[in-house]
Design a protein around this motif. Structure first.
Motif, mmCIF file in Angstrom:
data_model
loop_
_atom_site.group_PDB
_atom_site.id
_atom_site.type_symbol
_atom_site.label_atom_id
_atom_site.label_comp_id
_atom_site.label_asym_id
_atom_site.label_seq_id
_atom_site.Cartn_x
_atom_site.Cartn_y
_atom_site.Cartn_z
ATOM 1 N N ILE A 115 31.722 31.403 29.827
ATOM 2 C CA ILE A 115 31.296 32.396 30.805
ATOM 3 C C ILE A 115 32.521 32.798 31.619
ATOM 4 C CG2 ILE A 115 29.792 32.888 32.762
ATOM 5 C CD1 ILE A 115 27.958 30.635 31.731
ATOM 6 N N LEU A 116 32.728 34.090 31.744
ATOM 7 C CA LEU A 116 33.867 34.636 32.484
ATOM 8 C C LEU A 116 33.372 35.226 33.799
ATOM 9 C CD1 LEU A 116 36.900 35.629 32.523
ATOM 10 C CD2 LEU A 116 36.064 37.709 31.381
ATOM 11 N N VAL A 117 33.975 34.797 34.909
ATOM 12 C CA VAL A 117 33.623 35.340 36.212
ATOM 13 C C VAL A 117 34.885 35.787 36.932
ATOM 14 C CG1 VAL A 117 31.520 33.976 36.479
ATOM 15 C CG2 VAL A 117 33.694 33.069 37.332
ATOM 16 N N SER A 118 34.711 36.725 37.852
ATOM 17 C CA SER A 118 35.809 37.251 38.650
ATOM 18 C C SER A 118 35.506 37.005 40.113
ATOM 19 C CB SER A 118 35.978 38.751 38.390
ATOM 20 O OG SER A 118 36.945 39.306 39.249
ATOM 21 N N LEU A 119 36.534 36.626 40.865
ATOM 22 C CA LEU A 119 36.345 36.347 42.282
ATOM 23 C C LEU A 119 37.663 36.574 43.002
ATOM 24 C CD1 LEU A 119 33.965 35.299 44.060
ATOM 25 C CD2 LEU A 119 34.987 33.029 43.871
ATOM 26 N N SER A 120 37.640 37.436 44.013
ATOM 27 C CA SER A 120 38.840 37.739 44.796
ATOM 28 C C SER A 120 40.011 38.162 43.909
ATOM 29 C CB SER A 120 39.240 36.529 45.655
ATOM 30 O OG SER A 120 38.427 36.430 46.785
ATOM 31 N N GLY A 121 39.727 38.931 42.876
ATOM 32 C CA GLY A 121 40.787 39.440 42.015
ATOM 33 C C GLY A 121 41.344 38.427 41.041
#
Length: 735
Positions: free
Chosen positions: A130-136
């Motif tokens: 699972i790929l997530v993005s947070l604060s760039g």
């Protein structure tokens, strides 16, 4: 009044202002509005963005706490019905604050995302990562081990996606496309030379805002190439937004194409993932400047849909990735305009053809096309009420969609090999509105959201035979009451209508009316939806009838019904609201036609202001939120679709502009409250200031409430609460 003074100082425009009535509801005893705002309309704590893993053993989803906008990642076990939290933003940020770049903030605005934390995620094709993005920054969660890998990218990552084989991640950073090899956690640049004015891999403004194309790059099926857009905004007019409360910060400037002016110049290129020379796709870009849809999936070639500027003609092209040469698959034409659906074309994995969306035969229809673009058969007929594709299952040639012939309702349907639609029951009693469905790749499991006029949205998990597996758990605060909406079809045109009375209403007693209006293309408002009527019921309980109508110009009826508004936003749209209310009064004796108010936002804000300016004989008060005042100031792709090019149809813009009616001194001025976010980058704040100035010069008093620092969305709970206190007070005073 200090809001008025601030707005006047900002704009240097004199405005007559009436004191807005003090709300009659006592905040100490009426807690609903505060609770409504703090729970984000009672939607915080409800599951969102469900994804079924390929093995159909798990349903992933996001969920926030009841009074929070920060979403975390969960997993629902299909076998046991148990749910566990997988990942939280707090773990990844280690106590730091989430930060977003201006580009990411703008992208979320285009996507109408107001949540924080995990706003989305990508699941690898094998379901293991699972790929997530947070604060760039990017993180990969390994489902088997629970380990989290922080990807070693540079700052400011936008729009990340796994490669089809799950071994790489591609994204945009610093105006270029990059990829990262997961095995070595090494970042590599793919495209070169991207700049702020000539971006690589990002969708331009109108693609995001109007086409619903949010990406600007696509993996090839074998993960060896990337297709990407180059968007050159050098010639596009630039507009600047300044935080008027903090002028020392300066402004943010955005390319914003207004009707009749220059658009971004968009090219589509193909490049090996190792970098190198770009092969540019060749088509008649002068005739078809819009890159509307791009897809590159198993079973089909790189395929691109291009449109002419007025969106009356479009071509679907297959692309030779080695040379960039294109082959015409089909051409669509419409005398008024062509609607887009980003789920199409959808190539069948065996390469035997593709599914295509059209309104050529009078309504939304899904066709099966052969590989050369010729018609094989109609798969979903126009009468079925198709609204959105949920899934096509290649293994058994089954298409899942949501919609219904009745536009006030929506359900999950299944069509096997082009046969008759079968409704899949979620177990909901009575008319329902299912707005979203996710179906597993093999079709054995599905998740559908369902709600009714008296039940909030729920995510129900179903097997292909209709067996109910369970429900994704909610921790949301439940509303303190259920709306008592009634639904009608009224008038000779058969307008769909809904009515909300005070819960303590006495039969036959006349009540002032507030029309909650949108009335524009792209959406309807009369739906069996509890969530959409909570605020309306609260207002109704203060002594009003709150009504909604879907007139001509709205979707989900026929193509001709929607296209009534071609070259004219100001006639049929308003006439139908009046005709519908008069017809409703024949069925609902409590309607007081002498006390009619109207409220709306965006296109609805335009309609509300239009109502009191054009028909003050009928409408006695209006609240207009974020209105498009002059359509010459809105964006190209939306406006020119309906009104044409201003150079060719100046009369369409003249009759559709609120400024035309504001200058008419022969008509009385009814109470009008204008509300607008000062940082709106969709409908800019200067729209409202232009209308305020025109009204002032015509000697027409009005009221103005600027929402400092707010955009087209209003996610701030306190602002939401205060805003609707003002709206209620305004109608209490003037109706």
């Amino acid at each position: 009044m200090r809001y008025l003074v601030a707005a006047l100082l900002l704009a240097s425009l004199p405005v007559f202002a009436q004191t807005v009535a003090k709300p009659m509801n006592d905040p100490k005893t009426d807690t609903f509005l505060r609770q409504f705002a703090e729970t984000r309309r009672f939607m915080s704590g409800r599951p969102t963005k469900p994804r079924i893993t390929p093995d159909e053993k798990t349903v992933l989803f996001l969920r926030a706490q009841p009074t929070s906008a920060t979403q975390t990642l969960f997993a629902f076990d299909v076998a046991t019905g148990e749910t566990k939290e997988l990942l939280t933003p707090e773990i990844l940020l280690r106590g730091a604050e989430e930060t977003l770049t201006v580009e990411e903030q703008a992208r979320r605005e285009r996507m109408r995302v107001s949540a924080k934390g995990f706003t989305g995620y990508d699941l690898s094709d094998d379901g293991q990562r699972i790929l997530v993005s947070l604060s760039g920054k990017l993180y990969v969660f390994e489902r088997a081990t629970g380990k989290v890998l922080e990807l070693k990218t540079g700052p400011g990552v936008i729009d990340p996606h796994f490669s089809p084989d799950g071994k790489q991640v591609a994204y945009v950073r610093g105006h270029d496309v990059y990829r990262l090899e997961l095995a070595t956690n090494t970042e590599k640049r793919v495209t070169q030379g991207g700049t702020e004015a000539k971006t690589h891999g990002l969708a331009e403004f109108v693609a995001q805002e109007e086409m619903r194309r949010y990406s600007g790059f696509w993996w090839s099926p074998e993960a060896k190439h990337l297709a990407y857009t180059e968007s050159d905004t050098t010639g596009v007019e630039k507009l600047t937004i300044v935080d008027v409360m903090r002028p020392e910060r300066g402004g943010n400037t955005f390319p914003y194409p207004r009707p009749g002016k220059a658009n971004a110049v968009v090219r589509l290129g193909i490049i090996p993932i190792a970098g190198g020379k770009t092969v540019w796709v060749d088509w008649d870009a002068k005739k078809y400047p819009y890159v509307a849809t791009v897809t590159w999936k198993k079973g089909g070639p790189l395929t691109v849909l291009v449109q002419n500027r007025t969106q009356t003609e479009q071509q679907l092209l297959s692309v030779d990735a080695a040379t960039g040469k294109t082959r015409l698959l089909l051409t669509e034409k419409d005398d008024a305009w062509l609607n887009l659906d980003q789920d199409f074309p959808r190539w069948l994995e065996d390469g035997s053809g593709f599914l295509w969306y059209t309104e050529r035969n009078g309504g939304p229809e899904v066709e099966l096309r052969k590989p050369d673009g010729s018609l094989a058969q109609s798969w979903v007929k126009p009468a079925a009420g198709f609204f959105g594709l949920a899934r096509y299952v290649d293994a058994d040639r089954t298409l899942y969609f949501y919609g219904d012939p009745n536009p006030t309702q929506s359900y999950l349907w299944r069509v096997r090999d082009g046969g008759a639609p079968e409704k899949l029951s979620t177990g909901t009693q009575g008319p329902a509105h299912e707005q979203f469905a996710h179906v597993a790749k093999s079709g054995g499991l599905s998740v559908a959201t369902t709600q009714t006029a008296t039940t909030m949205p729920r995510f129900v998990v179903l097997r292909s035979d209709g067996t109910r597996v369970g429900e994704l758990p909610s921790v949301a605060v439940e509303p303190p009451f259920a709306p008592n909406a009634q639904f009608f079809q009224v008038g000779k045109e058969g307008f769909h209508a809904s009515v909300l009375r005070p819960r303590n209403a006495k039969p036959g007693v006349k009540l002032p009316v507030v029309i909650k209006v949108y009335a524009g293309p792209t959406t309807t408002v009369v739906r069996h939806s509890m969530a959409e009527n909570l605020l309306n019921q609260w207002m109704a309980d203060k002594g009003f009838l709150v009504v909604k109508f879907d007139g001509r110009g709205t979707p989900l009826r026929t193509a001709a019904w929607e296209r009534t508004v071609k070259y004219d936003f100001a006639t049929a749209t308003l006439d139908d609201q009046i005709a519908a209310l008069k017809a409703l009064a024949e069925k609902v004796p409590e309607v007081d036609l002498a006390r009619v108010g109207i409220e709306g936002w965006s296109f609805g804000g335009y309609m509300a202001a239009l109502a009191v300016l054009k028909r003050p004989d009928f409408f006695k008060a209006a609240v207009s939120g974020a209105p498009v005042v002059d359509w010459l100031d809105y964006d190209t792709h939306y406006t020119e679709r309906y009104l044409g090019l201003p150079q060719e149809h100046p009369e369409a813009y003249e009759k559709s502009s609120l400024l035309t009616y504001a200058k008419d001194e022969s008509k009385p001025m009814r109470p009008l409250l204008l509300i607008h976010g000062t940082a709106d980058d969709n409908v800019y704040f200067f729209h409202t200031l232009k209308l305020s100035d025109a009204l002032f010069r015509a000697g027409k008093p009005h009221d103005l409430l600027p929402l400092s620092g707010l955009t087209h969305m209003v996610p701030d709970p306190l602002v939401t609460q205060r805003q609707y206190e003002w709206v209620l007070g305004y109608f209490q005073k003037h109706l």
